[in-house]
Motif scaffolding. Structure first.
Motif, short mmCIF file in Angstrom:
data_model
loop_
_atom_site.label_atom_id
_atom_site.label_comp_id
_atom_site.label_asym_id
_atom_site.label_seq_id
_atom_site.Cartn_x
_atom_site.Cartn_y
_atom_site.Cartn_z
N SER A 107 -9.87 -15.76 -0.02
CA SER A 107 -11.04 -14.92 -0.46
C SER A 107 -10.52 -13.92 -1.15
O SER A 107 -9.41 -13.52 -1.21
CB SER A 107 -11.63 -14.40 0.98
N PHE A 108 -11.37 -13.28 -1.86
CA PHE A 108 -10.98 -12.15 -2.88
C PHE A 108 -10.43 -11.07 -2.13
O PHE A 108 -9.34 -10.54 -2.37
CB PHE A 108 -12.32 -11.77 -3.54
N ARG A 109 -11.27 -10.49 -0.98
CA ARG A 109 -10.65 -9.45 -0.31
C ARG A 109 -9.44 -9.78 0.54
O ARG A 109 -8.49 -8.82 0.84
CB ARG A 109 -11.76 -8.78 0.80
N GLY A 110 -9.24 -11.07 1.00
CA GLY A 110 -8.30 -11.46 1.78
C GLY A 110 -6.82 -11.34 0.82
O GLY A 110 -5.85 -10.88 1.28
N ARG A 111 -7.02 -11.76 -0.40
CA ARG A 111 -6.03 -11.72 -1.52
C ARG A 111 -5.61 -10.23 -1.66
O ARG A 111 -4.44 -10.03 -2.06
CB ARG A 111 -6.07 -12.52 -2.59
N GLN A 112 -6.71 -9.41 -1.69
CA GLN A 112 -6.57 -7.98 -2.02
C GLN A 112 -5.63 -7.34 -0.89
O GLN A 112 -4.77 -6.53 -1.18
CB GLN A 112 -7.94 -7.50 -2.02
N LEU A 113 -5.97 -7.61 0.46
CA LEU A 113 -5.31 -6.99 1.46
C LEU A 113 -3.88 -7.49 1.63
O LEU A 113 -3.07 -6.92 1.93
CB LEU A 113 -5.83 -7.33 3.14
N CYS A 114 -3.61 -8.79 1.10
CA CYS A 114 -2.15 -9.47 0.94
C CYS A 114 -1.31 -8.55 -0.05
O CYS A 114 -0.20 -8.02 0.30
CB CYS A 114 -2.20 -10.96 0.58
N ARG A 115 -2.08 -8.26 -1.28
CA ARG A 115 -1.36 -7.55 -2.29
C ARG A 115 -1.09 -6.26 -1.99
O ARG A 115 -0.09 -5.71 -2.23
CB ARG A 115 -2.17 -7.79 -3.38
N ARG A 116 -1.92 -5.49 -1.10
CA ARG A 116 -1.60 -4.32 -0.56
C ARG A 116 -1.09 -3.89 0.60
O ARG A 116 -0.74 -2.77 0.84
CB ARG A 116 -3.03 -3.68 -0.49
N LEU A 117 -0.46 -5.11 1.25
CA LEU A 117 0.17 -5.07 2.50
C LEU A 117 1.44 -4.09 2.28
O LEU A 117 2.15 -4.37 1.31
CB LEU A 117 0.49 -6.13 3.01
N LYS A 118 1.52 -3.09 2.90
CA LYS A 118 2.93 -2.25 2.92
C LYS A 118 3.34 -2.08 4.22
O LYS A 118 3.04 -2.16 5.35
CB LYS A 118 2.51 -0.85 2.36
#
Length: 791
Positions: free
Chosen positions: A24-35
Motif C-alpha cells: 500500500s501507499f501508506r505502508g511503503r511510506q511508513l517503511c521509508r520513514r522508519l527510524k
C-alpha cells in the motif's frame, strides 16, 4: 539518531528493502520513514509486532493487503455531503474487500493458537460486506455502471438498445438499397453522437438529410439521413437520461457510504499499519532473521551475524561481544580482511534492532539500546591517503566527540590513518583512552601495532582480528576476539613474488621487540585455532553421545513396551489354560461322582476317559501355545528374487521382491500387500519354485507345477473385477507367465470409467519383471486391452 551515521552504515538500503515488501501507499511510506527509536517500550512493542507477523507468515503464508489507496479526501467530501465518482467508490469497495480478506486471515483457526499483539488490529477491521457488495454490484469499472444498478437505468438502456437496433436496421436498408450508388463506402459511421453515412459530394442533393462532417479532401460528406433523424434525437435524449440516472445511483451509493466514514478510516489505517508490520515480518523471513534480546546496559553479543546487504550464500557469519567484560574492542589485521564489514555489521544491527527489525543472526543474540550511534567510516580505503583525508576524518570525529556520552556507540574505521604513523598512533590511543575512561562503548579498526599493545595492557580493552589465510592470500572473514591481528606484510609480499633477500633485509630492520611481538601474535593465533578445533571436536562428541543416549532410551522404552505386551499376552494365555484346566477338572470330578452313584459300565467309563485325554492333548497342542518356526534355518544368501515364501507370523504366501539388507529384512509381495519381513519369519516354499537356483533337485510336485505353468494362457480377462480383485489375480497370473517364459501377455480390462485400467497400470509400473506395457492397437482391443512385455 544523526543522519550522517544512518548514511554511512547504509541504513537507507535496509529501509529500501523493507519498502519492497509493502503493497500500500501508506505502508511503503511508513517503511521509508522508519527510524531507530530510543524508547525501550516502543522498541519492544515494534519487535513483538515483527515477531508476531513472522510467526503468522510461517504458519499461514504471505498475505497481500492490496494497494489500499488513500481515502481521506473522499471521506472529507462525504462529510460535506458531496457525491463521489465511480472511481472513488470503486477504490472504497476494493479497500473493504481487502479488509474482508485480512479479517479472515487474522482469525485463529484453532483454539490452540495463542493470541498475539496483532489481534487488536484485526479486531478493528470492519469489512462492511453489505456496502462493498452493493458498490460491486452497481459499478463494473470506473467507466461502466451495471444495468442492474437501478430499475430506471435498466429501462433506459433497454429503450436505447431498441432504438439503436431500429437505427441500424433503417441505415442498413439504405446502404444496401436506394442510396448504395451515392455512397463512398457501404458503411455506417458515427459523427459526434449521431449515426451517419459517407455520401459522395456530387450526390449531396440526391440524399435527403443533415450534413455533420466532411472528409479532408471534401469528396465525402457524412450525412444523417432524414429517416433516422428522429430516432437519433430520441437516442440522444435517452443518453442524457442515462447520465442523470447514473448520477442518482452514485449519489445513493455515496449516501450509503457516508454512514460508515469512521469505519472506513479505521479500516484504512489498520490495513496500512498491518501492511507495514507484515513488511517487517517478510523482511525477517527473507533475511532468515531472529528477534534480538535488547538491554539498556550497553551489552552487545551478536551470534553468527551476517551483514544483510551482502550475498547470504557467501557472507561469513561473525560473532561479536562488547560491553560485558570490555567496553572497547580494537580490530586489527590486513586490508580486505573484513574489519570494516565487522564494524558496519555491529552498527547496522544496532540501528535495525532499535527500529523494530529482526537481525540476520542466530537466536539469543543481544543488542544494546543506544541514544546515539556515531560512525567515522571512510567510503574508500587507499594505501595513499593525503592530509585532506586525515583532516576530513578528524573534522568528523571532532563534531561528535563533544556530544558522546555513556548512552552512545562509537565506531572508528582506521582511526588515526592518513598522517605520520607515530603521531597517528598516539592520537588514536589518546582518543580511545578518553572514550574508555568515560565507559563509552567503542569499536575501532587499525593497522597500528601500538594500539595492539594498548589493548593488551589496558583493562577493559580487548583485541580482535579478522583471520587471514596466508597460503591462499585470501581473508577468511572470521572474527577472532582476544587475538590481535598480524599485518602479514612479509608473508603476503613473499607469496606475491618479492625476492627473499629483500624480505630478509626488511626483517633485519625490525627491532627485536617488534619481532618478538609478531611471534607472540603468531603463537596466540595458532593456540586460538587449536583450542577452537578441540572445542568443535568436543561439541561434536557431545552431540554424538546425546544422540546415542536418546537412541538407547528409545530402544529401552520399546523393549519395555514389548516386554509388557508379551507378559500381558502370556498372562492372558495362562489364565485361559487354567480356566480350561479347571473346567476339565470340574467335569472329571462331576463324572467321578456320577459314575459312583450310577451303574455305569466300564466301557462307558473308558470312552469318557479317552475323550478327556484327547481334550487335554488338544489343549496342550493349541497353536496359541506354540511359536511357528521354519522347517530349517535359512541364510540371507538362500533368498532369491522372485522366490515364493511363506510368512509364518501372518500365515500368508508371497514373492521375494528385494534381496536381504544388512539387517536381514526383505520385501515380500503378498497379493496387493507389500511388507518388510525378517528372514527368520520366512520359509522357502520349495514346491512352488521349480526354477529356484537354491534347489538341489526337483520334486515330483515341482514337475507338476512346471507342467501347469507351461500351459498358462497368453491372455487374462479381468472384466467385472474391482481393482483389488484384479490386481490380486494379475499378480498370480504374471508369476505363472514368467515361469512359463512368456515374452508378452494381454490383460483385458475393458474401457468403462477407466478406473480399472488406471489401477492395473499403477500395479504394472511397480513390477520389476515387467519390461513395458501399452494399450493395444486399434482392432486388437484398443483402450480396453493392455499389452504387457515381460523381462
Amino acid at each position: 539518531m544523526n543522519q550522517k551515521t544512518l548514511t554511512k552504515l547504509e541504513y537507507d538500503k535496509i529501509t529500501a528493502l523493507l519498502e519492497e515488501q509493502a503493497t500500500s501507499f501508506r505502508g511503503r511510506q511508513l517503511c521509508r520513514r522508519l527510524k531507530p527509536m530510543t524508547d525501550m517500550e516502543r522498541i519492544d512493542t515494534a519487535q513483538e509486532q515483527t515477531a508476531a507477523a513472522f510467526t503468522r507468515l510461517i504458519k499461514k503464508g504471505r498475505i497481500s493487503f492490496g494497494d489500499a489507496a488513500p481515502v481521506e479526501e473522499s471521506m472529507k467530501r462525504l462529510e460535506i455531503g458531496a457525491a463521489l465518482g465511480s472511481g472513488e467508490l470503486l477504490r472504497i469497495c476494493r479497500l473493504l474487500q481487502n479488509t474482508g480478506r485480512a479479517k479472515a486471515y487474522g482469525r485463529h483457526d484453532t483454539q490452540e493458537e495463542s493470541a498475539d499483539c496483532l489481534d487488536i488490529y484485526f479486531e478493528q477491521l470492519e469489512p462492511l460486506t453489505t456496502l462493498s457488495n452493493e458498490i460491486d454490484r452497481c459499478i463494473l469499472s470506473e467507466e461502466e455502471i451495471s444495468d442492474d444498478a437501478s430499475p430506471t437505468l435498466k429501462r433506459i438502456r433497454r429503450s436505447m438498445d431498441s432504438i439503436n437496433e431500429k437505427v441500424h436496421t433503417t441505415l442498413n436498408g439504405l446502404v444496401n438499397g436506394s442510396l448504395r450508388t451515392y455512397l463512398q463506402d457501404p458503411i455506417i459511421t458515427m459523427r459526434g453522437d449521431r449515426y451517419c453515412l459517407p455520401v459522395k459530394a456530387e450526390y449531396r442533393n440526391q440524399v435527403s438529410g443533415m450534413i455533420h462532417d466532411q472528409s479532408a479532401t471534401g469528396s465525402t460528406l457524412f450525412m444523417e439521413p432524414m429517416a433516422v433523424v428522429k430516432l437519433n434525437n430520441d437516442l440522444k435524449e435517452l443518453y442524457a437520461k442515462e447520465q442523470e440516472e447514473i448520477q442518482v445511483i452514485l449519489a445513493r451509493l455515496s449516501e450509503e457510504t457516508a454512514g460508515y466514514i469512521e469505519e472506513i478510516r479505521t479500516d484504512y489505517r489498520c490495513l496500512t499499519d498491518l501492511d507495514f508490520i507484515f513488511a517487517r515480518g517478510q523482511l525477517a523471513m527473507s533475511m532468515n532473521g531472529s528477534r534480538p534480546i535488547l538491554n539498556e546496559e550497553g551489552r552487545i553479543h551478536i551470534r553468527n551475524g551476517r551483514h544483510p546487504l551482502l550475498d547470504a550464500r557467501k557472507v561469513v557469519p561473525i560473532t561479536v561481544t562488547l560491553g560485558q567484560d570490555f567496553s572497547l574492542l580494537i580490530i586489527t589485521g590486513p586490508n580486505t580482511g573484513g574489519k570494516t564489514v565487522s564494524l558496519k555489521t555491529v552498527g547496522l544491527f544496532t540501528l535495525m534492532g532499535q527500529a523494530g527489525l529482526h537481525i540476520p543472526a542466530s537466536d539469543r543474540s543481544e543488542l544494546a539500546v543506544f541514544h546515539q550511534v556515531y560512525a567515522d567510516i571512510g567510503d574508500e580505503q587507499s594505501i595513499e591517503q593525503s592530509l585532506s583525508t586525515f583532516s576530513s576524518h578528524m573534522t568528523n570525529i571532532v563534531s561528535f566527540l563533544k556530544d558522546v556520552d555513556e548512552r552512545s556507540l562509537v565506531l572508528f574505521d582506521e582511526l588515526g590513518a592518513g598522517t605520520d604513523p607515530t603521531e597517528g598512533a598516539a592520537l588514536a590511543i589518546a582518543i580511545l583512552s578518553y572514550l574508555h575512561d568515560r565507559d563509552i562503548r567503542t569499536m575501532a579498526t587499525t593497522h597500528y601495532s601500538e594500539l595492539k599493545v594498548f589493548a593488551l595492557s589496558t583493562p577493559g580493552v580487548e583485541n580482535a582480528c579478522c583471520e587471514f589465510d596466508v597460503e591462499s592470500l585470501r581473508p577468511t572473514y572470521h572474527l577472532l576476539i582476544g587475538i590481535p591481528g598480524k599485518s602479514n606484510a612479509f608473508a603476503i609480499s613473499g607469496k606475491l613474488g618479492l625476492p627473499d633477500y629483500i624480505i630478509e633485509d626488511a626483517k633485519m630492520r625490525l627491532s627485536e621487540q617488534d619481532i618478538s611481538f609478531e611471534d607472540l601474535l603468531t603463537d596466540l593465533e595458532t593456540s586460538k585455532r587449536t583450542i577452537e578445533k578441540e572445542q568443535d571436536e568436543i561439541q561434536a562428541h557431545r552431540r554424538e553421545m546425546e544422540r546415542m543416549k536418546a537412541q538407547l532410551r528409545q530402544k529401552e522404552e520399546r523393549l519395555e513396551e514389548q516386554k509388557e505386551k508379551i507378559l500381558r499376552e502370556a498372562n492372558d494365555k495362562a489364565n485361559a489354560i487354567l480356566r480350561e484346566a479347571k473346567e476339565v477338572a470340574d467335569e472329571t470330578i462331576k463324572n467321578f461322582h456320577r459314575f459312583g452313584k450310577e451303574n455305569i459300565s466300564a466301557a462307558d467309563m473308558e470312552r469318557e476317559r479317552e475323550r478327556l485325554r484327547k481334550k487335554i492333548k488338544d489343549t496342550s497342542s493349541s497353536p496359541s501355545l506354540k511359536t511357528q518356526k521354519p522347517k530349517k534355518e535359512h541364510k540371507a544368501s538362500d533368498f532369491k528374487l522372485g522366490e515364493s515364501v511363506r510368512v509364518l507370523s501372518m500365515n500368508l504366501t508371497g514373492t521375494i521382491r528385494s534381496l536381504p539388507d544388512a539387517r536381514g529384512n526383505v520385501t515380500v509381495q503378498m497379493g496387493i500387500l507389500s511388507s518388510q519381513v525378517h528372514i527368520s519369519d520366512l520359509e522357502i516354499m520349495e514346491e512352488q519354485n521349480p526354477f529356484s537356483t537354491s534347489r538341489k533337485k526337483h520334486t515330483g510336485g515341482g514337475k507338476i507345477k512346471m507342467g501347469k505353468s507351461l500351459s498358462v494362457s497368453p491372455e487374462i480377462n479381468l472384466l467385472g473385477r474391482t481393482v483389488d480383485e484384479a490386481v490380486s489375480e494379475l499378480d498370480k497370473y504374471l508369476d505363472d507367465a514368467i515361469l512359463s517364459h512368456l515374452n508378452s501377455v494381454r490383460v483385458v480390462h475393458g474401457k468403462g470409467t477407466g478406473a480399472l485400467r488406471k489401477g492395473i497400470h499403477e500395479f504394472l509400473r511397480r513390477q520389476k519383471h515387467v519390461k513395458s506395457y501399452h494399450l493395444a492397437e486399434y482392432g486388437e482391443g484398443d483402450a480396453g486391452v493392455t499389452i504387457v512385455e515381460l523381462k
